[in-house]
Scaffold this motif. Structure first.
Motif, short mmCIF file in Angstrom:
data_model
loop_
_atom_site.label_atom_id
_atom_site.label_comp_id
_atom_site.label_asym_id
_atom_site.label_seq_id
_atom_site.Cartn_x
_atom_site.Cartn_y
_atom_site.Cartn_z
N VAL A 20 -16.79 43.58 34.35
CA VAL A 20 -16.70 42.98 33.02
C VAL A 20 -18.00 43.23 32.27
O VAL A 20 -19.09 42.93 32.76
CB VAL A 20 -16.42 41.46 33.10
N LEU A 21 -17.87 43.80 31.07
CA LEU A 21 -19.03 43.99 30.20
C LEU A 21 -18.86 43.10 28.98
O LEU A 21 -17.76 42.98 28.43
CB LEU A 21 -19.13 45.45 29.73
N SER A 22 -19.95 42.46 28.54
CA SER A 22 -19.86 41.59 27.38
C SER A 22 -21.22 41.38 26.75
O SER A 22 -22.24 41.89 27.25
CB SER A 22 -19.24 40.24 27.76
N THR A 23 -21.24 40.64 25.62
CA THR A 23 -22.50 40.36 24.92
C THR A 23 -22.68 38.86 24.77
O THR A 23 -21.73 38.08 24.81
CB THR A 23 -22.53 41.01 23.52
N LEU A 24 -23.95 38.48 24.58
CA LEU A 24 -24.32 37.10 24.31
C LEU A 24 -25.40 37.09 23.24
O LEU A 24 -26.17 38.05 23.12
CB LEU A 24 -24.91 36.43 25.57
N HIS A 25 -25.47 36.00 22.48
CA HIS A 25 -26.53 35.88 21.48
C HIS A 25 -27.66 35.04 22.06
O HIS A 25 -27.66 33.81 21.95
CB HIS A 25 -25.98 35.24 20.20
#
Length: 580
Positions: free
Chosen positions: A428-433
């Motif tokens: 799983v690849l994702s982004t966070l702030h």
């Protein structure tokens, strides 16, 4: 030898055909990546139908190449200097008296003189007539300089007309009705469909593309309408239409984006697909109501210019192997963190393109889908109909994917489904702030993710920022002051003595000396000691210190190293991050 053999002439090799001027210009544009072969063929067919016109001007009018690209190619092929309007004097040479009609017809303007010659800025240097006419009119030699047609026309107006720019000329042609803001929707629609308003909005977009802007900000205030471009991450104010044209300009943008022009109380989002200066552009439009009208921001996505290459993004040879090692793990979670506009999505696209092989199935959920990648199933989230990240993820896992990319982990529900997917064998690849890599761990804990799930699924967290890159040929080295070396502890990052830093040198093509952006980054790899700290709910500072002891280089340190190599400047590094 017989008589026949003696009399037989020896065939001569055919002489090499010298390429024509148009062919040389076309070859230069293609070599620079500014012109496509298909577009060149289209221009040639149209030019054959009307061979009287200039071929380069035809390509510019068709929007196949930008004015700047054409001017750069002309200057390169003809070995002539290229000048921008900013480098020209405020007034024309007083003794050069020529017809304004002549200057406008041939798009030339005198910009200087001395006892023996006149300097002439021209848009079509391949045409010898204007320079020869100027030589006969003045009795002096003519030194030709290449300029952009729009800038030359502005200079002519500034020197010999009313001082109006191209935008000023368009605004003057607006009808009286177009300068009144009214509530009648049909009237607004009529205003936005007038030719001057269309040309005005097109000019704002065209100039943004010329300036390599990533965003266009159109902001109404009490007595003015402000237009700003974000260029290499920094906002720059540009020439703006008058406040009286606010309603017409904003309505035109909303019509182009297929938004409801009657709705001015709520935010709206849309998109515009168009071709500008030879580029296929996707503009993401956002409107929000403010005190004096609607503020509009257009994000410019140039699909053709995006380069999915780790080294061009700023990944160094020392950094990349460790990142790829974690990326190639069969399951788990890889996170990319940073504020809005820090390049997170581009990094994820580059990672996906690296692992996109025929033997894996990749599905993404994005809002919005910014770039299309061949071989990847990309889902556009639509929260208004219930298709948000969490709902889309539930359906994705039943599609038997190997790799899942989530645009952003915005809530606990999305994070939990992502973790369950990682536990069941998916990558799983994702982004966070978050502001740094260690902050990604504390953010997930604050969301409510259980510590044991977090420590068993997260493989690595990449944090990044974008800094402006010094234009390589204009990087000017200088010896760093001892106080600077001491303050930033530069001795530990380089063996070079004395220590040199670099500063940008402005030029006519790069007024700031910067060209494009690169990333500075840090990469936290989850190890057993770090997992134990997560289980103890250690704070961000403790986790970061432990990661640094294991070899993690912070964004600040990565930025200092890149400033020592001449990639960027210390000022840029300090602008986007501080030593933690």
């Amino acid at each position: 030898m017989t008589d026949t053999e003696t009399d037989t002439p020896i065939a001569e090799a055919p002489a090499a055909v010298e390429p024509s001027f148009d062919e040389r210009i076309s070859a230069q544009l293609i070599a620079r990546g500014r012109l496509k072969e298909a577009d060149l063929g289209r221009a040639r067919r149209l030019h054959e139908e009307n061979p009287e016109g200039d071929f380069v001007s035809l390509m510019t009018r068709l929007g196949l190449v930008s004015e700047r690209d054409a001017a750069e190619a002309l200057a390169e092929v003809m070995k002539l200097p290229l000048l921008s309007a900013k480098e020209c004097p405020d007034a024309p040479p007083p003794s050069v008296q020529v017809s304004t009609r002549f200057l406008k017809q041939y798009h030339v303007v005198p910009i200087g003189e001395d006892d023996s010659h006149v300097s002439l800025l021209v848009a079509e240097p391949q045409d010898p007539y204007p320079a020869e006419a100027m030589r006969l009119a003045t009795g002096k030699d003519v030194h030709v300089r290449v300029g952009l047609r729009s800038e030359i026309d502005d200079l002519i107006e500034r020197y010999y007309g009313s001082g109006r720019s191209a935008m000023g000329t368009i605004v003057e042609n607006l009808s009286d009705d177009a300068t009144r803001s009214e509530d009648d929707v049909e009237h607004l629609r009529d205003l936005a469909s007038e030719a001057p308003v269309i040309r005005l909005v097109n000019l704002i977009i065209q100039r943004a593309v010329e300036a390599r802007a990533s965003d266009i900000h159109i902001e109404p205030f009490e007595n003015r309408l402000k237009v700003r471009y974000r260029i290499d991450g920094v906002l720059e104010e540009v020439e703006s239409p008058p406040a009286s044209s606010t309603a017409a300009v904003i309505s035109r943008v909303k019509i182009m984006a297929k938004l409801n022009i009657a709705e001015r109380r709520l935010p709206q989002d849309g998109r515009i697909m168009l071709r500008v200066q030879g580029k296929e552009l996707d503009l993401r439009v956002s409107t929000v109501p403010t005190s004096y009208g609607e503020s509009v921001v257009m994000r410019i996505l140039d699909r053709e210019s995006v380069v999915l290459d780790f080294h061009k993004l700023g990944f160094t040879d020392q950094f990349l192997p460790r990142f790829l090692e974690v990326l190639n793990l069969p399951h788990g979670i890889m996170l990319v963190t940073g504020p809005t506009g820090s390049g997170k999505t581009t990094t994820l696209y580059t990672a996906l393109s690296k692992i996109n092989t025929p033997d894996v199935k990749i599905i993404t959920v994005e809002d919005p889908v910014e770039y299309q990648i061949e071989g990847i199933n990309q889902i556009q989230a639509k929260p208004q109909i219930g298709l948000d990240f969490s709902h889309a993820l539930r359906s994705i896992v039943r599609q038997d994917p190997d790799i899942i990319m989530i645009g952003e982990m915005r809530d606990l529900e999305t994070a939990k489904i992502a973790i369950q997917s990682a536990l069941t064998g998916h990558l799983v690849l994702s982004t966070l702030h978050t502001n740094n890599a260690a902050g990604g761990i504390t953010r997930l804990l604050d969301m409510g993710v259980e510590d044991y799930l977090l420590s068993s699924t997260v493989n690595g967290i990449l944090a990044q920022r974008l800094v402006r890159r010094i234009e390589p040929t204009h990087a000017q080295p200088y010896i760093a002051l001892p106080e600077v070396v001491e303050e930033f502890k530069l001795e530990q990052y380089t063996e070079e003595r004395p220590i040199r830093l670099f500063k940008p040198t402005p030029s006519n093509l790069t007024p700031t000396g910067y060209l494009g952006r690169t990333t500075i980054m840090e990469f936290l790899v989850m190890s057993d000691p770090l997992r134990r700290l997560v289980m103890k709910h250690a704070d961000m500072g403790v986790i970061e210190q432990a990661a640094r002891e294991e070899g993690m280089r912070t964004m600040y340190e990565d930025g200092l190293i890149k400033s020592l190599s001449g990639t960027t400047t210390i000022e840029e590094v300090l602008r986007v991050c501080q030593d933690s």
